[in-house]
Structures are given as structure tokens and as C-alpha cells.
Write a protein that holds these residues in place. Sequence first.
Motif, short mmCIF file in Angstrom:
data_model
loop_
_atom_site.label_atom_id
_atom_site.label_comp_id
_atom_site.label_asym_id
_atom_site.label_seq_id
_atom_site.Cartn_x
_atom_site.Cartn_y
_atom_site.Cartn_z
N MET A 151 -0.75 3.02 -6.42
CA MET A 151 0.60 2.49 -6.27
C MET A 151 0.55 0.99 -6.05
N ILE A 152 1.41 0.28 -6.77
CA ILE A 152 1.54 -1.17 -6.60
C ILE A 152 2.89 -1.44 -5.95
N VAL A 153 2.88 -2.00 -4.76
CA VAL A 153 4.10 -2.33 -4.03
C VAL A 153 4.47 -3.77 -4.37
N CYS A 154 5.60 -3.94 -5.03
CA CYS A 154 6.09 -5.27 -5.41
C CYS A 154 7.15 -5.70 -4.39
N VAL A 155 7.00 -6.90 -3.85
CA VAL A 155 7.93 -7.40 -2.84
C VAL A 155 8.40 -8.79 -3.25
N ASN A 156 9.64 -9.06 -2.88
CA ASN A 156 10.24 -10.38 -3.10
C ASN A 156 10.29 -11.10 -1.76
N PRO A 157 9.71 -12.29 -1.63
CA PRO A 157 9.63 -12.92 -0.30
C PRO A 157 10.91 -13.59 0.16
N LYS A 158 12.01 -13.50 -0.59
CA LYS A 158 13.22 -14.18 -0.14
C LYS A 158 13.79 -13.49 1.09
N ALA A 159 14.54 -14.27 1.88
CA ALA A 159 15.02 -13.79 3.17
C ALA A 159 16.08 -12.71 3.04
N ASP A 160 16.83 -12.69 1.91
CA ASP A 160 17.89 -11.69 1.77
C ASP A 160 17.33 -10.27 1.64
N ASP A 161 16.10 -10.13 1.13
CA ASP A 161 15.49 -8.81 0.94
C ASP A 161 14.60 -8.40 2.10
N HIS A 162 14.74 -9.08 3.27
CA HIS A 162 13.81 -8.81 4.37
C HIS A 162 13.95 -7.38 4.88
N GLU A 163 15.18 -6.91 5.03
CA GLU A 163 15.38 -5.56 5.57
C GLU A 163 14.81 -4.50 4.65
N GLU A 164 15.12 -4.62 3.33
CA GLU A 164 14.61 -3.64 2.36
C GLU A 164 13.09 -3.73 2.24
N SER A 165 12.55 -4.96 2.26
CA SER A 165 11.09 -5.11 2.17
C SER A 165 10.40 -4.49 3.37
N LEU A 166 11.04 -4.52 4.53
CA LEU A 166 10.46 -3.92 5.73
C LEU A 166 10.32 -2.41 5.55
N GLN A 167 11.35 -1.76 4.99
CA GLN A 167 11.27 -0.32 4.76
C GLN A 167 10.22 0.02 3.70
#
Length: 870
Positions: free
Chosen positions: A411-427
Amino acid sequence: MKSAMRPAKPPRRIPPKKPSNQKDPVGVYCRVRPLSPSDQECCIEVINETTVQLHPPDGCKANRNGEYKETQYSFKQVFGTLVTQKELFDVVSKPLVEDVIRGRNGLLFTYGVTGSGKTYTMTGSPGEGGLLPRCLSMIFNSIGKYQAKRYVFKSDEKNGMDVQNEVDALLERQKREAQPQVIPRTPLTRQRVDPEFADMINIQDHCKIEEVDEDSVYSVFVSYIEIYNNYIYDLLEEVPLDPIKPKPPQSKILREDQNHNMYIAGCTEVEVKSTEEAFDVFWKGQKRRRIANTQLNRESSRSHSVFIIKLAQAPLDADGDNVLQEREQITVSQLSLVDLAGSERTNRTKAEGNRLREAGNINQSLMTLRTCIEVLRENQLCGTNKMVPYRDSKLTHLFKNYFDGEGKVRMIVCVNPKADDHEESLQVMRFAEMTQEVEVARPADKPICGLTPGRRYRNQAFKEELTRRLEERGGPQNGESDDQSVTDLLIQSFPPLPSCELLDANDDQTLPRLIEILEKRRRIRQMMGDEFNKNVCSFRAMLQDVNGAVTAKENFVQGKMTEKDRTIVSQKSEMERMEKKIKTLEYKIDILEKTTTIYEEEKRTLQQDLESQHHKLQRQLSDKRRLEARIQGMVNENAMKWEKECERRVAAKQLEMQNKLWVKDEKLKQLKAIVTESKSDKPERPPRERDREPKIPKRSISPAPVPNIPPVNMRHRRSRSAGTERWVDHKPPSSMETDTVMQPHIPNSIKVAVPSEKALAKCDRYMLTHQQLASDGELETKLIKGDVYKTRSGGQSVQFTDIETLRQESPPSASRKRRSSPCNDPPQGETTDSDWTDVETRCSVAVEMRAGSNLGPGYQHHAIPKRRKP
């Protein structure tokens, strides 16, 4: 000729191996997308090659669960923003492609929020191909020259493969090429890859696997599906084009084959022979995939896409010429590349209608995937046997075999480092970190055909020899094949037969000419037989030489292998010795670790005891200091109290002695006066003379002290109350003014009607006025006095020290009777001589007085004479 070389050997069966009990964890990798120029704030930082850290965005406060605190997450490997597609492919996808060529399955899927770069990671961009084209390129680079011809492998529509001989495959190829296009197809049929995406498959590194089984043939089949609103659709299905009433695509169903593996019934599988052809098929299906424009992503995937690469391989026969026709020898492996749709929140995307329904189905399928992972993790960690809810979603139901041990999972977890996606990236990070704890059974190696290796090489050498001889003749003519040219070479050596038709009975030339030609053909045939036998002998000699060389090489290899076996035996003995040594060292290390743990626990216990003793000692010292201060205060207070008590007793004794002396003096004076008056015989004067005489004022006789006078309270001396002390005169509103002579007067006091903290802070003494009715119905006033002290907390407290009682009484009834006859009563302020005639009456005159020392400041002593008895 081939049968003369070597008889065909039946294939040797190898019993299947038992499934392996070893397990491998799910490989989870993290890829951080570069920050776009419009987003200035970054909330994800790459700490090292295996750890990332999430920072809370500015202005975001941490809640009581700590969800917005700085947290770190560890993965198998973390790829930063500067990592190329090739570096990602070498680490993640290349091992999966190697397993597919060796007959093992693999699953790779990208996971993350919408707009995090999942599709870019899987597909790539022009000039920078993603994982999918690189996997295709590596497969075809490895099996390119070992591919079977088209339609040698054929799908059985039940998740299996059948193999056809060359003749059947040729007939099917001709049938497909000659089949007329009666039914109009969709425009998808005759398209080519767009030029802007041609660079995606232009892979320059030419990655391939060197150790490929050369005695097998391979064939690649691809299929492309999408899971939209929990329905499966075939993106490669050719449907008739009806412009009047277009037919909607039909959803597919999942089935289970005889090996309990899940597959999609009726799914189109296209056989491809190159990377370009495979990517062309992929791009045709990609144009049918459902995408939409949302507020977070211009081309947001509204479905989960699955691109399946299926590799079929079968061994050659003993001669190395044809494919074995036994179905049991076919090995089918597949690599599933899954591009999951991104999870999203509707309050951010503002989705409505179909977009809202799509987002709900996407989030529901991802939640089912997370639930399955959690149940698998709980079953493995806690030893439970809960049922994994694979059937709740088509996505998890399709890939349940991978989690049951049918292949590797990455599995490759792709994340966007912008601050607006912080909550979703945390989950996403939490789910990915939990997925790493799930272990998947390692798939067992599939058995291969047990024939002698090198069959393809020997067959190729034989064909090269025939080609060489054909070239000596001049090569093939009129575009004919090599095999046909060799056959024609043998047939063209015979002279043609003349016409055998006899038209005349006297014809004597036809039969002799025919006999001559047949004799010539016999001689040529005999010569060709001799040549053939000679060639056979030479070929046998060549084969014997080859066999001798092979035998020599085998002997050499056998000697090397024997030497290697000795080396291996010595190394194994060395390894056993090292393993024993390692076990001994591990045992010692365990003992040392246990000893260290015991010492650390004892050290921790001693430190805790030391800290507790230190705290206890500190408490004892503080208690001792408080006790000393308290005892010192009590000593000072008792000293002051006894000093005041001594002063009070001395003063009371002095006053008592003075009062006794004064009483004796008064008694002597009264007796002297009585004796003097009784002896004088003065004539009685008339009333008028008596009236003319000056009235002698009545002497003010000091009151006689009460015999048992209570000791004087030294705390209420006038000398002290008249000083700088201030009083709080607390007189409730219901108090009545008595207007008595003994009314207290406190100068410089603060008068209040209710308790006041400010007044207490300014004064040293306190007096409360309380009025009530006595038992005889008279008004009784009590003055309750006390001292004001400051407390440690900064407030004030009052300690009551004395109570003074003021009481009004009416005159006795006898005096009221005497006053009732006005003729007998002397004038006010005068005393008759008869009133003072007897000693008893005069001696009974007394003064009632209370101790003035207890009345407080401002009190005056007033003498009140007692009435004579009638």
C-alpha cells in the motif's frame, strides 16, 4: 528427423509443496506530494526515511484527546517530495513484478484523501511514467522473446486458462482476422494512444528480470474495471453504438472459482504483446472511467479503478518445440493495481446530488476496508476468530484472497502537506499505521515442470543449422518460410515427370523417356538417401561431440558442485557453530537483560522510597516548624495572659483593701455623727425658722462595695480603651434607645447596622448590641465585646471576650405607697430628720454599684441610693 534425434520424454510431475506457515506484514509506504504554490502553510515534515511528523496548522488548538498535537508516524519507507517515479518503482513495484513472473500474485493500491496524488503515482504524467506503465515495461522486457503466439492461451471464462496447439491457434487467428465487422463498435475500438501521453510508456531504463525460465512460453492478459457506487463495471467491454437509445453499461458480479478465489464473471481479458499495446488498452478504459470536477480536485476520481495484469505460462515439451497441452502445467499469476478514490468530506467539497451519493459510497467502501483491517489485526493480536466483513463491500470482497494468503499486499499512502487537509491526513496516517500490523501468509511456491532444462536452446540450434544450409543453397525464394524452403530444397532435386499419355500405338519414345526419368529419380533418391544418412551420421557425430562437451561440462560442473558442496558443508558447520554461539550469547544477553531489568526495578523502587522518605522528612520538618511556631505563640499568649491576670489580681486586691478601709472610715464617721446628734438636746424650732434655715444639701454617700466583687478584667481598662484603639459599634436596626444614665459612649467608633468586612479591617475591637425581654418583663440590653484578629488568608476574625448586661428596673412597691400620700412626703431633694434618727436606718443606706472596670471605655460610675424600708 526430430524423432531420430531424441525420443520425446513424458513430463515429470513434481508433487505440490505444502503451504508455508510463514507470514509477512503488509508493506505500507508513504509518499508526500509537493506543496502547491498557492498553499503556503505545510503541516507534514519528513523526519527520516521511515518517519513523518504532522504539525497542527496555525490557529488550531489541541482538544482533550490530543488529536491536534504534533504526532509522528513510522512506515516501511517514506518518499519525500523530491523522489522520482523510478525510485518509487524500484522499491515498491519491482519485487511484485518479479513475483508475478515467478508465478506468485501481488496487490498494490494507493490510498489517501482526494487530491493527494494517487492517480499520478499510479499512471504518471508525460515524460514521467507511473507505476503501471513501468510494471508493463518490465514484464515485456523480461518475457519478450519467450512469448507464445496469439491464442495459444485462451481464457476459460472461469478464472482459468486453457492451452491450444499451434494449429488451433493459427485457425483462430485467421478466423479473427477474417471476421467481418458487422456490428458497429464504439469509437473506442480503433483509437491509438494520444500523443501527449505517449511519453508515459517511453521508459528508458529497460528494467527486466534476468532469471526467466527459458523453457516456458508466456502470454499477458489485461483487464480494466471500476467499482462505482458499489457496482462493478467493465471498462473494456465493447457495446453496440446506438445513437437513438444508448444502452447503459451492465454491472458485473463476483464469483468464486474452484480454488475459492474471487473473480469477476464476464470481464473482458485482452491478450497483449507489447507495452504500447497494453497501455493503449489501459488508456481506452481510462477514458471511460468516471471522473468529476469538485472544489478540491479538478479531475477527482469518483470510483475505484482496478487494472489487472494476468500472466499465463506453460512449459515446452521435451523437444523444446511445442507447448505442453496439459492444463495442470499452466501457471497463472496476476498483479492487481488499484487506484482508490480519495476520501472526502462533504462540508469541504459542497457536494450535492450525484456527487454527494458518490462521496457517500466511496467513504463507505473505504470504511469497510478499514473495518476489515481492524478485525484482521484483532484476530492476529488477540487470538480471536471474528468474521471479517469482506462481503460488506465489493472492493474488499474482490481482494479477500490476498489477505488470506494468495499473494503479497503493498500500500502506498499519498498525503498532501497543505494545512487544509490536516484532519483528513491524520485519519489516513492512523489507518496506514494500523495496516502495517496485519500479517499476510506468505504464498507457497508453485511447482514447475520437471523436464530437462535447455530444451528451447537445443531446438534453436537445430533450426539455425537448417537455416545455414538453406542459405548455402541461396536462401528462401518468393518470401517462403525457412521450414518450407528446406522441404522445397528436397523436392526440387527430383526431375519432373513427363506426360504419360499414349496417343499412338507405335509411340516408342514416351515409355523409354519415362523409364529414364524414373531411373534418374531413383538414382537421385538413392543419392539423397546416402546424403541424408551421411548428414545423419555427421549430425549424430555432432550431437555426440555436443553430448561429450556437455558431459565434460557436466563433469566439470559436477566437480565444481562437489567442491561447492564441500564448501557449503563447511559453511553449514561453521553456521551451526555460529548459531550455537549466537544462542549462547543470546542466552547470556537474556540473562543480562533480566538482571538489568531487576536492577532497574530495584533502582526505581529505591528511588521511589528515597523520594517518599524525602517528602515525609520535608512534611515532618514543616510540621515541626508549624508546631514550634504554634507552641511559641501559645507560650507568648499564656505569658501575656498570666501577666494580665497578675496585674488584674493585684489591682483587684488593692481596690478591695481600699474599699475595706473606706468602709471602715465611713462607718466610724456615721457612728460619730449619730453619737454626736443623740447627745445634743436642742429645742425644737418652729417650722418657720426651720424653713428659714438654709437647706443643707444631702451628702453624696459613696456606695458601699459589694463584699464579693469579681476580679477586674484587665483587658477593659480605661487607660487602654482611651488610647488609639478603634471600635466597631454594631447596632442592629431593631435596637431601641434606652436613654439610661449608663448608656455606653464609644468615641471615635465606626457604627454599622450589618457586619462589614471593611469596618473590621480598620478597627481593633468589636461591640455588638443585643436587646431582649427579661423573665420579669423588663428590657435587658447586652453588650457583647471582642477583639479583631487578622487571619492568615488575609481576612478578619472576631474573638468575643466579655458580655456586659444593662437592665432597667421599676422602683419597689413600698416606695410607691409612700409616695402615694403627698402630704407626708417631704419635698423632692430633702430628707427629714426622722428618716435618719435610728442607727439601723442610717447604716442600711448603701450604694449599689457594678464593677466599672468591665464596662469598657467611656462608662461613668453613678451612685444609686437604696430606698429605706417603710
